[in-house]
Design an enzyme around this catalytic site. Sequence first.
Site, mmCIF file in Angstrom:
data_model
loop_
_atom_site.group_PDB
_atom_site.id
_atom_site.type_symbol
_atom_site.label_atom_id
_atom_site.label_comp_id
_atom_site.label_asym_id
_atom_site.label_seq_id
_atom_site.Cartn_x
_atom_site.Cartn_y
_atom_site.Cartn_z
ATOM 1 N N HIS B 190 0.872 -1.167 0.000
ATOM 2 C CA HIS B 190 0.000 0.000 0.000
ATOM 3 C C HIS B 190 0.910 1.217 0.000
ATOM 4 O O HIS B 190 1.690 1.411 0.917
ATOM 5 C CB HIS B 190 -0.903 0.013 1.234
ATOM 6 C CG HIS B 190 -1.841 1.174 1.245
ATOM 7 N ND1 HIS B 190 -3.164 1.077 0.860
ATOM 8 C CD2 HIS B 190 -1.648 2.480 1.555
ATOM 9 C CE1 HIS B 190 -3.729 2.252 0.942
ATOM 10 N NE2 HIS B 190 -2.834 3.132 1.371
ATOM 11 N N CYS B 191 0.849 1.989 -1.047
ATOM 12 C CA CYS B 191 1.769 3.107 -1.177
ATOM 13 C C CYS B 191 1.110 4.411 -0.746
ATOM 14 O O CYS B 191 0.174 4.870 -1.403
ATOM 15 C CB CYS B 191 2.223 3.218 -2.633
ATOM 16 S SG CYS B 191 3.524 4.428 -2.865
ATOM 17 N N PRO B 192 1.555 5.031 0.344
ATOM 18 C CA PRO B 192 0.937 6.299 0.744
ATOM 19 C C PRO B 192 1.260 7.434 -0.221
ATOM 20 O O PRO B 192 0.516 8.400 -0.304
ATOM 21 C CB PRO B 192 1.543 6.570 2.126
ATOM 22 C CG PRO B 192 2.770 5.760 2.186
ATOM 23 C CD PRO B 192 2.587 4.602 1.282
ATOM 24 N N GLY B 195 -1.341 7.033 -2.598
ATOM 25 C CA GLY B 195 -2.637 6.987 -1.949
ATOM 26 C C GLY B 195 -3.500 5.823 -2.365
ATOM 27 O O GLY B 195 -4.718 5.924 -2.417
#
Lengths: 148, 462
Positions: B190-192, B195
Amino acid sequence: RRPHSASLANKVFIQRDYSEGTVCKFQTKFPSELDSRIEKTLFEDTVKTLNNYYAEAEKIGGHSYLEGCLACITAYLIFLCMETRYEKVLKKISRYIQEQNEKIYAPRGLLITDPIERGMRVIEISIYEDRGSSGSSSGSSTTSSSGR
Amino acid sequence: MKNCEYQQIDPRALGTPASTPSSTLPCGKTSSHRPKRKWEVFPGRNRFYCDGRIIVARQCGVLPLTLGLILFTSGLFFVFDCPFLVAHLTVCIPVIAGVLFLFVVITLLQTSFSDPGILPRALPDEAADIERQIDNSGSGTYRPPPRTKEILINGQVVKLKYCFTCKMFRPPRTSHCSLCDNCVERFDHHCPWVGNCVGKRNYRFFYTFIISLSFLTSFIFGCVITHLTLRSQSGRGFIQALQESPASVVELVVCFFSIWSILGLSGFHTYLVASNLTTNEDIKGSWSGKRPAEESGNPYTYNSIFTNCCVVLCGPMPPSLIDRRGYLPPDVIPQTVNSEADLHPFMAKNDTNMCTQSTKELLESVAHSSLVQSTCTPATTKTAPVTQESLLITVSSTLSASGRPPPTGCSGRQARRPTDKACPPRESKHKTSFRLPSPPYSLSHSPLILSDAPDVGFIPLT
């Protein structure tokens, strides 16, 4: 919409076969609940044909590489305009399932749900029971076939 | 048609259908309002825009920052550096930069706004069928059966885990993202920064994004250095050049710090693509634990770098399984029993023994009550928790007594958010320094990664 003369008795779920990896393939094992409803060979033919369609959709070869490279060059914008090969095969699959339902499964009181509606996890086969009346036992969305 | 929908609901409980258009009459509401699209009742933690065309995670992370930095730095470059460079060198410079910039922005938006490969949750019938199979295959002893299934993939044993939230056995390479509350196929991380989760469907967008961003930052960095050098040669020294073009200083700083992390990340992902691995598998050491001397036991690799790259990046594009713009049929039981999402903090994903018995009872009661009470979909999301609230309270009190308080999970996650920003550069720096071409490298570096920054912007999950 006319009221059903058949009621939903049971649902059988054909699970995925992961022996060859993550490619979409369903188990061809004949479920015992369908033993009295349909011939084993017909069922296996349906599942094998579906597996072949999915294999065709996910086939890695010249065509898919070309599509992939073209997409990469255009920053994947062609996915917004063009229908991918996968989507084309999915349409073929839904036509095939509809045809199978009409010809083979509905006359036997069964209904196949397209796996895409179940997240490609299962082939859901609904088993309908006649309420004992003379009405035909058919699936809800397909055209009714002649009764037994 | 209306009559058959009301057969299973006691008409006296609802009053006369015609006179009460309130929300207690879901069917009445549907007929007088437009039919709902599936994204409106989507159970995961996602947000939808443009009537379901755009999907993002609920926490957009630092996507505005990412986009802002890219736009700001590129804007400064085009406005302050390009005129000088065009005059002194060639017009190709802004052209190349423009193409790279477009690639970066387009692929970033595609990564952020597309469905990463979310698996829709199992419908109640399917969930019940799986439960029955688990019961049948379990032993007759008192211990609850473990929720795993072992299968053979290309001759290798792989364990499939049962997802309590989505009520199904996760297909291989699928993982449940706790931030988005969805099972994602070929889950990478999950890449912040974008997003969103990175999974099967948007991995190629993500990879193109980081590669083109590496080129863009390197290109801007190089051009700015050239610009300042040329200016200082024709003028009175480097400091003078810096003073004349302060925007270049800003660009230099941004690019300098980004290049390390972005180049490291690109290198890491190139390695993953070449060996057909996901970040999740690499961090957990799924395939390299047992036999470090051999080629990794990854059953999905094609044992050829070229084939792996082609398959991952140029393979066929799978369709979105969640059909967010499809219409909900008005007489179908909803996609999910939504109250289960509330169970999530209570259910420790790795504490199967603790929860199985009470979960099963809850599942059965939930399945029965949702089948009986709801024939129309839209209001079920509101009505279902009401009846199951009491059950949830009972379950939660039993479970929290056993030492796993629910709020910790959520607040812990929230508290970790700010550190994620700093994590990717640090994490990838380590990766750059320890990069080895052969697969056994992941065995040596994964303990380092785990101890260094457990979240790192790549959330390792079950």
